[in-house]
Write an enzyme that holds these catalytic residues in place. Structure first.
Site, PDB file in Angstrom:
ATOM      1  N   GLY A  40       0.850  -1.184   0.000  1.00 17.67           N
ATOM      2  CA  GLY A  40       0.000   0.000   0.000  1.00 17.67           C
ATOM      3  C   GLY A  40       0.884   1.232   0.000  1.00 17.67           C
ATOM      4  O   GLY A  40       2.112   1.149   0.133  1.00 17.67           O
TER       5      GLY A  40
ATOM      6  N   ASP B 143       9.724   5.553   7.483  1.00 16.31           N
ATOM      7  CA  ASP B 143       9.465   6.903   8.012  1.00 16.31           C
ATOM      8  C   ASP B 143       8.582   7.738   7.091  1.00 16.31           C
ATOM      9  O   ASP B 143       8.227   8.875   7.422  1.00 16.31           O
ATOM     10  CB  ASP B 143      10.779   7.639   8.307  1.00 16.31           C
ATOM     11  CG  ASP B 143      11.654   7.853   7.070  1.00 16.31           C
ATOM     12  OD1 ASP B 143      11.167   7.651   5.929  1.00 16.31           O
ATOM     13  OD2 ASP B 143      12.829   8.225   7.235  1.00 16.31           O
TER      14      ASP B 143
ATOM     15  N   ARG C 138      -2.828  -0.001  -9.974  1.00 15.13           N
ATOM     16  CA  ARG C 138      -1.756  -0.944 -10.260  1.00 15.13           C
ATOM     17  C   ARG C 138      -2.303  -2.350 -10.509  1.00 15.13           C
ATOM     18  O   ARG C 138      -3.435  -2.669 -10.115  1.00 15.13           O
ATOM     19  CB  ARG C 138      -0.788  -1.004  -9.070  1.00 15.13           C
ATOM     20  CG  ARG C 138      -0.147   0.324  -8.699  1.00 15.13           C
ATOM     21  CD  ARG C 138       0.280   0.303  -7.241  1.00 15.13           C
ATOM     22  NE  ARG C 138       1.223   1.368  -6.914  1.00 15.13           N
ATOM     23  CZ  ARG C 138       0.915   2.603  -6.576  1.00 15.13           C
ATOM     24  NH1 ARG C 138      -0.364   2.969  -6.543  1.00 15.13           N
ATOM     25  NH2 ARG C 138       1.846   3.478  -6.260  1.00 15.13           N
TER      26      ARG C 138
ATOM     27  N   ASP D 271       3.266  -4.156  -7.977  1.00 15.76           N
ATOM     28  CA  ASP D 271       2.740  -2.914  -7.399  1.00 15.76           C
ATOM     29  C   ASP D 271       3.342  -1.686  -8.066  1.00 15.76           C
ATOM     30  O   ASP D 271       2.874  -0.561  -7.822  1.00 15.76           O
ATOM     31  CB  ASP D 271       2.985  -2.868  -5.888  1.00 15.76           C
ATOM     32  CG  ASP D 271       4.450  -3.005  -5.524  1.00 15.76           C
ATOM     33  OD1 ASP D 271       5.014  -4.080  -5.773  1.00 15.76           O
ATOM     34  OD2 ASP D 271       5.036  -2.047  -4.998  1.00 15.76           O
TER      35      ASP D 271
ATOM     36  N   ASP E  11       7.406   5.462 -10.670  1.00 11.79           N
ATOM     37  CA  ASP E  11       8.013   5.002  -9.423  1.00 11.79           C
ATOM     38  C   ASP E  11       9.474   4.614  -9.640  1.00 11.79           C
ATOM     39  O   ASP E  11       9.822   3.441  -9.689  1.00 11.79           O
ATOM     40  CB  ASP E  11       7.213   3.847  -8.827  1.00 11.79           C
ATOM     41  CG  ASP E  11       7.400   3.776  -7.309  1.00 11.79           C
ATOM     42  OD1 ASP E  11       8.049   4.678  -6.753  1.00 11.79           O
ATOM     43  OD2 ASP E  11       6.902   2.832  -6.692  1.00 11.79           O
TER      44      ASP E  11
END
Length: 462
Positions: free
Chosen positions: A89, A124, A185, A255, A265
């Site tokens: 996710g 993070d 995706r 993904d 990405d």
């Protein structure tokens, strides 16, 4: 006040209840604007924002007028290096807004480095400034080489010191916004299969077919088969685009596979220094699973995972038939895109494929990288021996752009990228960064308009 030409249309809200989780952006200690893509912003009516407004929306994430009231961290599963992982996710990004461009196409603004979400796991939720700089450079170069790519819309430095194991730390941080045709995706469909969510699968199919329309496909085809036919065409074409560009994405997990056929990405990407099918971009890809020459095979495999997911709502035979077209579609896409970059008129898949084989053999024998090769032989110029013989039947597509008179090709090899970053890291000097973008865009102008991507509405109004 709504910017002139801006057309908000948050269609994703029809799926939001099960597709994503409402989240809030991190509260960053600083917001220093480093990159705004006014060329892309003009297409969606946001180029008139002043810098303060830009930072408010893309650094502090104040909602755009008439758009999503709160960002959505999207849910999905995926195969990572072909091992299934349901714990995925949007872990450091979210869908921020949707709007129409001037052609009526629905576009997304998504983020990277915007903070933690329910899917961050132990991360993070942040992005290094170097990662953002690399993504700007990658998307600009890919766009210039005719690749269907997301575009880096905004980069804002955020004033946090990040620790990373793969670069000197502490390092500077940033939040990035990308402009894409969509963020659905293959892994989005895989999650619905895992949940046995057939009603949601039907709703997602309807959304994708309406939002990203393509050719009608096989007579009487179901929505699932129609979508798979389109995605197979798009990803076969994308594989060819990467190969012709000499580009190695590095992480071809499901993904990271957008059903629009957009490349997006960008992590450990590389451009080839020489033509080498075994060249690998990611230092952690120890088996070379996503090596340069294996990219078409991997995208075909990923399409297979979409077909498996669609078995939730469709019988196998039509899905198998759609999947089986990948090799022929890839070969046809290679032929037309190779000729486009080489600057010659296509003569048919057989003749074009024979030309590609000679070109590849020439690069291997000479050690010449694809950037240098295509530059040296654009329009058939400079060819000798077997290459000249192979090119003789092809008609040149000449361009008088001054780029073709340069002494050498524009490149974006790892040494080029590291030199650009060193000036930023050591001196906060962005001159080389902006100079590289200007040079890359000049090269793109010399190549001329990109070929349209496959698997989309041929009218262009998708």
């Amino acid at each position: 006040m709504q910017p002139h030409g801006y057309q908000p249309d948050p269609q994703i809200l029809t799926l939001a209840q099960w597709l994503g989780d409402p989240v809030a952006a991190a509260d960053f200690p600083a917001t220093t604007l480093r990159w705004r893509n006014d060329r892309a912003a003009a297409e969606v009516g946001l180029d008139t924002l002043d810098d303060a407004q830009w930072i408010a929306h893309f650094g502090r994430f104040a909602p755009l007028p008439g758009n999503l009231p709160q960002p959505l961290a999207l849910r999905y599963h995926g195969h990572q290096f072909q091992v299934y992982n349901p714990e995925l996710g949007d872990g450091r990004g979210f869908l921020f807004a949707q709007m129409r461009d001037h052609a009526g196409r629905l576009l997304d603004l998504g983020t990277k480095g915007s903070g933690q979400t329910p899917w961050s796991r132990q991360g993070d939720g942040r992005l290094t400034l170097k990662g953002a700089v690399r993504e700007v450079l990658a998307t600009e170069m890919l766009e210039a080489l005719g690749v269907n790519t997301s575009r880096t819309f905004s980069v804002i430095e955020t004033g946090e010191a990040l620790w990373r194991g793969d670069e000197p730390s502490p390092t500077r941080s940033a939040v990035m916004v990308r402009l894409s045709h969509g963020h659905i995706r293959i892994g989005t469909f895989q999650r619905l299969l895992a949940l046995d969510a057939s009603a949601e699968m039907h709703a997602l199919l309807d959304y994708c077919l309406a939002t990203f329309p393509g050719p009608a496909g096989s007579a009487g085809a179901s929505p699932a088969t129609r979508l798979l036919e389109q995605v197979v065409a798009r990803l076969a074409d994308l594989a060819a685009q990467w190969m012709v560009a000499g580009f190695v994405h590095g992480v071809l997990n499901t993904d990271n596979m957008n059903i629009t056929g957009e490349s997006f990405d960008y992590g450990p990407w590389r451009w080839l220094p020489r033509w080498d099918s075994q060249f690998t971009a990611a230092y952690f890809d120890h088996q070379g699973l996503y090596a340069f020459g294996r990219q078409p095979q991997t995208l075909h495999w990923n399409c297979g995972q979409l077909a498996v997911a669609l078995r939730l709502v469709e019988d196998a035979p039509p899905l198998i038939a759609a999947l089986g077209r990948f090799p022929e579609l890839y070969r046809a896409a290679m032929a037309r895109r190779w000729c486009w970059r080489l600057g010659v008129t296509p003569r048919g898949v057989e003749a074009d494929s024979a030309l590609i084989a000679v070109c590849e053999k020439t690069m291997v024998e000479t050690g010449q990288g694809p950037d240098a090769f295509f530059f040296a032989h654009r329009g058939g110029r400079g060819a000798t021996g077997a290459l000249a013989e192979a090119l003789a039947p092809f008609q040149a597509v000449l361009s008088d752009h001054p780029y073709w008179a340069d002494s050498q090709a524009q490149t974006l090899l790892i040494d080029d990228v590291e030199a650009i970053w060193a000036q930023i890291a050591e001196h906060d000097d962005w001159t080389a960064f902006y100079g590289a973008i200007a040079a890359i865009r000049r090269m793109g102008q010399a190549h001329g308009p990109a070929l349209p991507p496959a698997g989309h509405d041929p009218s262009g109004h998708d």
